[in-house]
Each structure stands twice: as C-alpha cells, then as structure tokens.
Design a protein around this motif. Structure first.
Motif, PDB file in Angstrom:
ATOM      1  N   LYS A  56       0.796  -1.255  -0.108  1.00  0.00           N
ATOM      2  CA  LYS A  56      -0.043  -0.115  -0.211  1.00  0.00           C
ATOM      3  C   LYS A  56       0.659   2.122  -0.253  1.00  0.00           C
ATOM      4  O   LYS A  56       0.452   2.449  -0.951  1.00  0.00           O
ATOM      5  CB  LYS A  56      -0.521  -0.104   1.085  1.00  0.00           C
ATOM      6  N   LYS A  60       1.229   4.332  -2.472  1.00  0.00           N
ATOM      7  CA  LYS A  60       0.830   5.454  -2.644  1.00  0.00           C
ATOM      8  C   LYS A  60       2.202   6.294  -3.061  1.00  0.00           C
ATOM      9  O   LYS A  60       2.408   7.709  -3.405  1.00  0.00           O
ATOM     10  CB  LYS A  60       0.869   5.789  -1.016  1.00  0.00           C
ATOM     11  N   GLN A  63       2.057   6.756  -6.649  1.00  0.00           N
ATOM     12  CA  GLN A  63       1.891   6.919  -7.148  1.00  0.00           C
ATOM     13  C   GLN A  63       2.011   9.063  -6.402  1.00  0.00           C
ATOM     14  O   GLN A  63       1.221   9.849  -7.248  1.00  0.00           O
ATOM     15  CB  GLN A  63       0.381   7.437  -6.949  1.00  0.00           C
ATOM     16  N   GLN A  69      -3.205   9.399 -11.292  1.00  0.00           N
ATOM     17  CA  GLN A  69      -3.978   8.521 -10.761  1.00  0.00           C
ATOM     18  C   GLN A  69      -3.094   7.169 -12.131  1.00  0.00           C
ATOM     19  O   GLN A  69      -2.671   7.418 -13.463  1.00  0.00           O
ATOM     20  CB  GLN A  69      -4.989   8.186 -11.314  1.00  0.00           C
ATOM     21  N   TRP A  75      -0.309  -0.289 -12.070  1.00  0.00           N
ATOM     22  CA  TRP A  75      -0.677  -0.638 -10.615  1.00  0.00           C
ATOM     23  C   TRP A  75      -0.766  -1.993 -10.785  1.00  0.00           C
ATOM     24  O   TRP A  75      -0.089  -2.356  -9.689  1.00  0.00           O
ATOM     25  CB  TRP A  75      -2.203  -0.214 -10.931  1.00  0.00           C
ATOM     26  N   GLU A 219      -8.475   1.802  -3.891  1.00  0.00           N
ATOM     27  CA  GLU A 219      -9.281   2.334  -4.881  1.00  0.00           C
ATOM     28  C   GLU A 219     -10.239   3.313  -5.619  1.00  0.00           C
ATOM     29  O   GLU A 219     -11.110   3.081  -4.820  1.00  0.00           O
ATOM     30  CB  GLU A 219      -8.199   2.021  -6.250  1.00  0.00           C
ATOM     31  N   GLN A 220      -9.901   4.495  -6.302  1.00  0.00           N
ATOM     32  CA  GLN A 220     -10.959   5.486  -6.441  1.00  0.00           C
ATOM     33  C   GLN A 220     -12.276   4.787  -7.662  1.00  0.00           C
ATOM     34  O   GLN A 220     -11.685   3.416  -7.776  1.00  0.00           O
ATOM     35  CB  GLN A 220      -9.912   7.166  -7.418  1.00  0.00           C
TER      36      GLN A 220
END
Length: 1019
Positions: A56, A60, A63, A69, A75, A219-220
C-alpha cells in the motif's frame, strides 16, 4: 520491470516506507535485493525493517511521485510484485517452524564470504581451499539461476493479456509463475523438500491475490471500475476456491473465537483457564517407560510433528475420561493453525460425530469434513499445495458407532498403515494425531500397529495446579482462588485432593466453591474418589434441576424436581445407548410413553418446542450443560450433553433406580413376591442393556451408588440372585426362543430411534452386560463380610456340582463372537478379574489381553488358547492345561501355576516374577526374555526349554530339570540351583552358574563340570 526500478529510486530517497518494528527475514531481504527494491549494502543482521503494509505504501509513494492516477498496467506491476514479497514475509513471520528454517539457512552468498579470503592464509589446508572453490562454483550456478529468474520477471510485458491473467488467477499467470520460480530458488537453500516449497508458494500466491484485491477496493471508484472490466466475466477459479474454503474451515472450527465450543462455564473460554498438560512416555506395549520423567504434551506433540524422521509415526495420546484429551485437541489444533499453517493445516475430527463409519481412512475423512475443499475435490489429499494434520479425537467412541465390526482395532490398524503410506508418497505427507480412552484398548494391545508414538496424559502436578489456580484467580479474584486452594489442601479431604488433579473435576470443584456450594461437610465419611465425584455431580444436578424449574415456569407449574430428574436420567440413558451427545426430545418421549410425566409434558406445552432456541440451562455448569436446541430442518427440541462424563453418571443413576426396583417386594402378598415379576424384569433388562457394553466408568458409578444404599447388603444379595436367574435362562436361550414373549424382537421395535440392532446383537449384548453386573457384584461382595460367602459368581456353575457345565463359558464366547471376532473381549474382557472358572473347557479360544487378575482358573483346559498380553497376575492356575498356549507378553506375576502343563507354550516376554511354577511342566516351552525373578520352579520339568535372554534372578530351581535347555544369556544370579539338573544345557557358561547360589550342588554334564573345575583352578 521498469516501474519497480523507478520505485527503488524513490525508496532510496524516501527511506521511511519500511516498518521498523520487526526484523526482516533473511529470505525476504535477499529477494528484495534481487528484485532491486533494497540495496545489497544494507546489513540484514542489524537492519530492523518490515514489509507490513509495504504494498500500500509503495503504491502511494509512486503515485505521489508521478502526481496522477496510475494506469492499470503500472498498478498491476507494482501491486503484485510488492504484495508477493509482503505475503511471503507475512507467512514467514507467523509460521514458527518456517521462521526457524529460514534463520538457519546459510546461503551460497554467506558461504562464499566465509571462504573467499582463505587464499590469503598459506597454512590453510587444501581441503579448505577446495571447499572454497566448490562453494564459489556453486554460488555462480546459484547466481545465474537467480539472474535468469529476475530477467524473466523484468521481461514481462504488462499488456492486456497479462493484466487479465493476473487479476483473474494470479497463481497461473506468467507473473505469478515467474515470482514463484524466484522464491523457489531461494527456498531450495533451506533444504526443504519440494512438497513444502510447493505449499509455501501456493499459499503465498493466494495471499497475494487476496491482498491485491483488498487494495483494489481501496482505489478510486473509476480506477476500480476499470480494473473490474478484466474480471467481469470470470468466476473464482478452483484453486482459489480451495484456499478460501480451507481458511473458512479454520476460522469456523479451529480458531479461538466466541464459538460456544470454546466455552467452559459461564463466559469463561478454554484459553482463559487452560494450562499445559504433561504426559508419560509409553513403550510399544503401552507401558510407562521407567526412569523417564513426564514431559510437556504440546512440546512432545510438536516435536513429533516436525521431526522428518518420524513422518511414518502416528501420534497417539491416551487417557481416561476427564484428563483433558478433547480440550488439548482443540488447543493444539488452534496453536498449529496460528504457528504452523500452511506447512501443517490442522483438521479436527471428533469421531463420535461420524454417523457412518468406514474402514477406509479416506472415506472416513471425507465423511467427517463437510467443507468444499474436500467434497468438491477428488484430489484434495494429493494436492501439492496442502499438507494436513488430522486430529482424530475419541477412538473409543467407535466402540459404540460400529459395535459389529471390531472398529477400534481396524481403525487404529488402518491409521497406522495410512501413515506409513504418507511417508512413502511425497504427495501425501499428512500426519495423524489420535486420542481416546486407555480402557478401550484392553482387548487389542497385540493388534496395535508398531508405528505408534504413544503417551498417556498425566495427572496435574503441584506446579500445573498452581498455574491453573493463578488463571482462576484472574477470573474470580485471587482471594477466592486462595480460599479454594486452602480447601483442596485440607488433610481430611484426601479424595477431593485426588479429583483436583483432573482438569474436568478441578473446573467443577472451582465453580462450586466460587458459588458457595462446596463445603467439607458434604464429604464426611466418603471412602473413595468415585463416591466424592458422585456427590459433586449430584450437587450439580440438583442445582441444574432447580434452575430449570425457575427458568421454565410454564413447565415448572406441572413438573416437580423428581419429574425433571427422571427426564434427565432418561436422556443420559439415550445418550449412552446411542453413542450421541445430542438427544432429541422425541427419543425421550418415546421412553416416557404412557407415563404420568409424558402427560404432564403435553399439558405444559413442552412438545413440540417449535421455535425454542434459548438454553434450557443458562448457569455456571456449562461443562455439563443440557440445552434445548432446535434442529435446522425439523425445528425439534434436543438435549445436549457437552461432556460424556455427565451422561455416564446419569445413566448409572437410571440403572441404579431400576436395579433397586427389581429387589423390592410386594408387601401385600402373602409370601412377599417381587414387585417386578420375572417376565417384567427380563423385559426391563433387555431395555436397559441391549447396547454394546457397559464401560468401566459407568460400572464404577453404579456400584458406588448401590453401595451408598442404606440397605445395601440385602439389596446386593437379592439383586445378584435375580440377575443370576436371568443369566441362567439367557444361557439356555429361553428369552430369544420364547413365545409369545420374545424379548429381543420386542426390543427391536423400540430401538429404531437410537440405532438399529438385530435380534442376535440385542440378545448377546444384553447377556454380556448382565455378566458384567454379576462379575462386579461378586467383586463387591468379596469385600463385605456379610456377603462374601453368599455371593459367588460361577459363569459355568460350581465345579463338581449338578449345575456345572464345563463348556458353557466356551459357548458364550463362541456365541458372542458370531457378531465379530472380538465381541466377547471388547465387551467383557475388562471385567473378569477374580472370575471363578475352575474346570472350564477353553481350548483354542482367543482371550488375548483379557483381565483375569486373581481369577480361579485351576484345572481349566487352555490348550492351544491365545492368552497373549493377558493379565493373569495373582491368578490360580494350578493343574491348568496350557499346552501349546500363547502367553507371550502375558502378566503372570504372583500367579499359582503349581502342577500346570505349559509344555510347548509360548511365554516369551511374559512376566512370571514371583510366580509359583513348582512341579509345572514346561518341556519345549519358549521363555525367551521372560521375567522369572524370584519365581518358584521347584521340581519343574523344563526339558529343552528356550530360556534365551530370560531373567531367573533369585529364582528357586531346586530339583528343577533343565536338561537340554537353551540358556543363552540367561541371568541365574542369586538363583538357588540346589539339585538342579543342567545336563546338556545349551549355551551355558561357568560365569552364569557361578552367579547363582548353591551352583556347586547342581547336576551338570561331565564336560561342563570339567570346565567349572578348570575355571576354579585358574582362579
């Protein structure tokens, strides 16, 4: 792998992505170095870094660097690579065994560092330099393998196909295969076998996919929707379903949780009160290994499990009821799940839960485990990604489950065979831990497999009891715990002290003391620990009955305490006869049909208990909780016994009530006829005793309950006479052949609710159980001056009387064994101590492992009989014919064999210490490694006996005839050889005879006599 390399630069600059709470394992460190995520310059010994949350944070960090994104390819590359490392490290950290293996690993890199500078020292041997060169060569090969594995990862093209593969089924994707190949190369250095490596990599890939999917959900929404496109049309693959099913099973059945099965009493859970148990190490014959101290049970079991040299051994734990077998199984399974899974995955099976028993082990396991990973996978036992520890609790329950098939013997033998197979087949590799009551083994010791590692759970010692009391103090307060400890140490309460060494009894005593129900006065005059236990159980039952009345007011308006007690004793009877711990209300109603209690139940609305789901008992005594449970399908009420000991006690109470009733007389009749007629008694006997055998625990409770009766002398006398009358008629077949009152067929109609038994089975088990009662009543009577001359049980009738039938016992054995070859021994073999069988004809019978301690077996014909492993200590075998009998491993210590015929008998490894063998015939007998210490062989005939390895230390051999005997390594030290005939004795040395007493008064061959003379001259 460009994104990983870019991430490496960010990690170098960031420096705060790694957790610093724990030390990274050596393997994970080297993997991270190989993948370019860590610098090789970091010292793995001193660095304290961890991969917790590594994935994680890596995502981050990357990114934040690119300030946008990530696309799906970026990813996937970062997430799966980091998650793989994080999952592997998590597995190493939680698996104690693997962590040790990894820490002990010496990599090729370390070996090279160790030997690379040897060339600077000219005095170093050529062997050391050669080792350095070989290590350097091995290291180069290893580095090449690592380099090639990393190159394959770097060359992966993260196109749509790869992304779809990874998200659908990571384990079978090219990325998953490449990472698995890399980690396998590192694990080979630990010298783990390929099966274990496959288990590790299989679970790591599954954990990786789980971790990635959880991160994906964070995630978004738009990114999650984009990734979801790759998985929309897919279903969970079979491999992932298997891992998920196993984890679900472990969470549901093995993990310590709020599950009721972990509850001891009140809100106390097993881990809150559990203390480690100790055990005695046993030899292959089930005897305690002398001069060895008890050991910690969990430590011993762990060592057995993880020692590769013992992969063919069954871990076998025996103990009597209440010693903590089942609780240990739960705790050990939970510990294995937390500390050894998935290297070992624990599967806990209570054998009493298996409805249909099958000799085939794989079928037993499949029947017992209802999970998808078993039911929907034909190859679940040969799967390369799993290895199971099967914990099979309660082998003694099979005696009730399969009473017609010699199930315990077959079960243990098949387990032993299957464990051997698991060693030879690497795709199996499973282990078995089996527990059960010691008493269930009495008739099958000689059939036990030779690959059992056996222990017996020991009673608590002072230190363990103090540990338990400390835990108890944390729950109830140290003051109460100290007061309880003081109570246990009262000198005038010795039987309570003994009971407090058993975990189950200690729990009950503590609860009673906490609630002010345990007082010294209730144990005044108690003469045995059994009687003390009965008083405890009785006190608990009374409290339970009172609370049932209070909690169930609608029923209590109609039922009194005695009504409730009858209901519970009938439930206990049903539990024992059926072998189940959950008894349906319908089953109890069937037994109470037509009674006043049943009518009260109907009026009170007890039946049908639709929708009733609360505990019938919600009190402190949940160890023996009886509760009403709704069946998921029928919604019918059930009563549940959480521990078998309580149902055994209730059954014994139910028996005692009937046995007392059978002795009552009709006071209004002129000649005081029995209140229960002979026909009524026969019907009730079949009703109570048709099942497969009374246990020693039930009989012990029953005799103690009868002993407590104020009129026990008359009760025992009358009861014995009535049961003896039944036995006589049973032997003649009067009941099974009676018309129209044919009691066994009548009983069949009432047993369908329990378990179906045939006509023959009902008749045989009823008769054998009555024989058990007669034998125990006789044993009890011999300790009572008013009864010992009045009550003697002669199974064949008294010798030389008009009623003596010398073959009756043989006929009973043959009839019983028409069910199964061991039915007689399994049922009655434990209860024949002190039996009166003088003059019986028992040639060719199988009585292996039978208990005949102190029995009168004089003049019995045991020719060609199998008495191996039998306990004949103190028995009277004078003038008994044991010609060609098998007495190997039998216990004949202190037995009277005066004038017995033991010609051609096999007495190898038997115990004949202090036995009387005067005038016995032992010609051609086999006494190899036999214990004859202090035995009396006065005038015994021992022509050509094989005494090889036997111990005759301090034995009396006056006038014994050992002509032609094999005395190889026989110990004659301190034996009296006065007038002993040792002519032509084989393998006899002068040193052997000179270790004896009066050796100069023995008779020898001329050649041996000359050898003695020569040795005297040398001295």
């Amino acid at each position: 792998m460009t994104k990983i390399k870019q991430l490496k630069k960010l990690l170098d600059k960031s420096g705060n992505i790694f957790e610093s709470e724990a030390k990274l394992s050596k393997a994970s460190f080297e993997l991270a170095v190989a993948l370019g995520l860590l610098n090789s310059s970091i010292n793995p010994v001193t660095a304290r870094i961890s991969f917790v949350g590594f994935t994680k944070k890596g995502l981050k960090l990357y990114q934040n660097k690119i300030r946008k994104q990530l696309d799906i390819a970026e990813w996937v590359e970062i997430a799966f690579t980091l998650a793989y490392l994080e999952s592997f490290e998590a597995l190493v950290q939680r698996n104690d065994w693997l962590k040790v293996k990894i820490s002990e690993m010496v990599s090729y890199q370390e070996l090279f560092y160790k030997y690379q500078n040897l060339k600077d020292y000219p005095d170093i041997s050529k062997e050391s330099n050669q080792l350095r060169d070989e290590t350097q060569y091995e290291m180069k090969l290893w580095q090449d393998k690592i380099k090639n594995a990393v190159n394959k990862i770097e060359l992966i093209n993260y196109n749509n196909k790869l992304i779809k593969e990874a998200l659908k089924n990571f384990s079978e994707s090219s990325l998953g295969s490449a990472l698995t190949n890399l980690i396998s190369i590192y694990l080979e250095q630990t010298e783990l076998d390929t099966h274990i490596i496959s288990i590790i990599t299989g679970w790591v890939t599954w954990e990786t996919q789980k971790l990635v999917e959880s991160l994906l959900c964070d995630e978004q929404e738009n990114f999650f929707a984009q990734a979801k496109v790759y998985k929309t049309t897919t279903q969970e693959n079979k491999i992932n379903q298997k891992f998920k099913s196993i984890e679900s099973y472990l969470a549901k059945h093995i993990c310590t949780s709020q599950n009721e099965s972990w509850q001891v009493f009140d809100k106390v859970k097993i881990p809150d009160i559990y203390i480690p148990l100790k055990c005695h190490l046993l030899n292959s014959n089930g005897k305690k290994k002398e001069h060895l101290q008890s050991v910690d049970l969990k430590t011993w079991a762990f060592e057995q499990l993880t020692d590769p040299n013992r992969n063919n051994r069954v871990i076998f734990i025996q103990a009597e009821s209440g010693r903590g077998k089942t609780v240990f199984c739960k705790m050990f399974a939970s510990w294995v799940q937390k500390h050894l899974h998935p290297i070992w995955t624990p599967i806990l099976i209570r054998l009493q839960d298996i409805d249909t028993f099958d000799v085939d082990i794989e079928n037993i396991l499949r029947t017992a485990i209802k999970e998808d990973f078993v039911q929907h996978n034909d190859d679940w036992l040969t799967d390369c990604h799993t290895r199971f520890l099967f914990i099979l609790d309660g082998f003694d329950e099979l005696r009730l489950k399969e009473k017609n098939s010699g199930s315990i013997e077959k079960f243990i033998r098949e387990i032993g065979n299957y464990q051997e197979e698991c060693q030879t087949r690497t795709n199996l590799g499973h282990r078995f831990l089996v527990t059960g009551k010691k008493s269930a083994l009495h008739s099958i010791e000689q059939f036990m497999p030779n690959n059992l590692e056996r222990v017996e759970i020991a009673l608590m010692d002072n230190r363990l009891q103090e540990q338990w009391l400390n835990k108890w103090g944390k729950l109830v307060g140290q003051d109460k715990a100290k007061a309880f400890q003081d109570f246990l140490q009262l000198e005038n309460c010795p039987h309570i002290w003994k009971l407090s060494r058993e975990p189950l009894s200690l729990h009950l005593l503590a609860v009673m003391h906490r609630d002010g129900k345990l007082v010294f006065k209730m144990f005044e005059g108690v003469s045995s620990s059994v009687r003390a236990k009965i008083l405890i159980y009785q006190a608990i039952l009374n409290l339970v009955l009172i609370q049932v009345q209070e909690n169930n007011y609608s029923v209590s308006n109609k039922l009194n305490i005695n009504d409730l007690r009858r209901i519970f004793t009938e439930a206990g009877l049903c539990a024992i006869q059926s072998g189940k711990e959950i008894i349906s209300i319908t089953m109890i109603e069937e037994r109470l049909k037509g009674s006043a209690i049943n009518k009260k139940l109907d009026k009170a609305g007890w039946r049908p208990l639709k929708g009733y789901s609360e505990n019938l008992l919600n009190n402190a005594f949940i160890v023996y909780k009886l509760q009403l449970l709704p069946d998921s399908e029928t919604n019918e009420g059930y009563i549940k016994f959480v521990h078998k000991s309580f149902s055994e006690f209730l059954y014994a109470k139910r028996l005692a009530e009937s046995l007392r009733k059978w002795t009552q007389v009709n006071l209004f009749s002129k000649d005081q006829q029995p209140l229960i007629t002979d026909n009524q008694l026969a019907e009730e006997v079949y009703d109570l005793f048709y099942y497969s055998g009374l246990t020693p625990e039930i009989v012990e409770y029953l005799i103690a309950l009868l002993d407590y009766d104020y009129n026990q002398i008359n009760l025992i006398d009358t009861l014995f006479k009535r049961l003896k009358h039944f036995y006589t008629y049973w032997c003649k077949g009067r009941f099974i052949n009676a018309y129209p009152q044919n009691f066994p067929p009548n009983k069949i109609l009432h047993t369908k609710a329990l378990s179906f038994s045939g006509l023959r089975e009902i008749d045989i088990y009823t008769g054998l159980n009555v024989m058990i009662l007669l034998s125990e009543l006789y044993r009890y009577a011999q300790a009572q001056d008013a009864l010992k001359d009045k009550i003697i049980f002669y199974p064949c009738g008294q010798k030389d009387s008009d009623y003596f039938e010398d073959d009756l016992f043989f006929c009973i054995i043959s009839y019983s064994n028409s069910i199964d070859a061991h039915t007689f021994l399994d049922t009655l073999g434990y209860f024949l101590n002190n039996a009166q069988l003088s003059g019986a004809q028992l040639s060719n019978v199988n009585l292996s492992s039978i208990q005949f301690r102190g029995a009168n077996l004089s003049d019995v014909n045991f020719s060609d009989a199998n008495l191996s492993f039998a306990d004949l200590s103190g028995a009277n075998l004078s003038s008994t014919d044991l010609n060609n009998a098998n007495l190997s491993h039998a216990n004949l210590s202190n037995a009277n064999l005066d004038g017995a015929n033991l010609s051609n008998a096999n007495l190898s490894n038997a115990n004949l210490s202090n036995a009387n063998l005067s005038n016995a015939k032992l010609n051609h007998a086999k006494l190899t490694y036999t214990d004859l210490r202090s035995a009396n062989l006065y005038a015994a005939s021992c022509y050509e006996v094989n005494f090889s390895g036997a111990t005759l230390c301090s034995a009396t051999l006056n006038y014994a005839r050992l002509k032609g005997a094999n005395c190889n390594h026989t110990d004659f030290s301190y034996a009296d050889l006065t007038n002993t005939n040792l002519t032509n004795a084989q393998n006899l040395t002068t040193q052997q005879v000179k270790a004896a007493s009066n050796w100069d008064k023995a008779e020898y061959s001329p050649e041996f006599l000359q050898a003695i003379t020569n040795s005297n001259e040398i001295e």
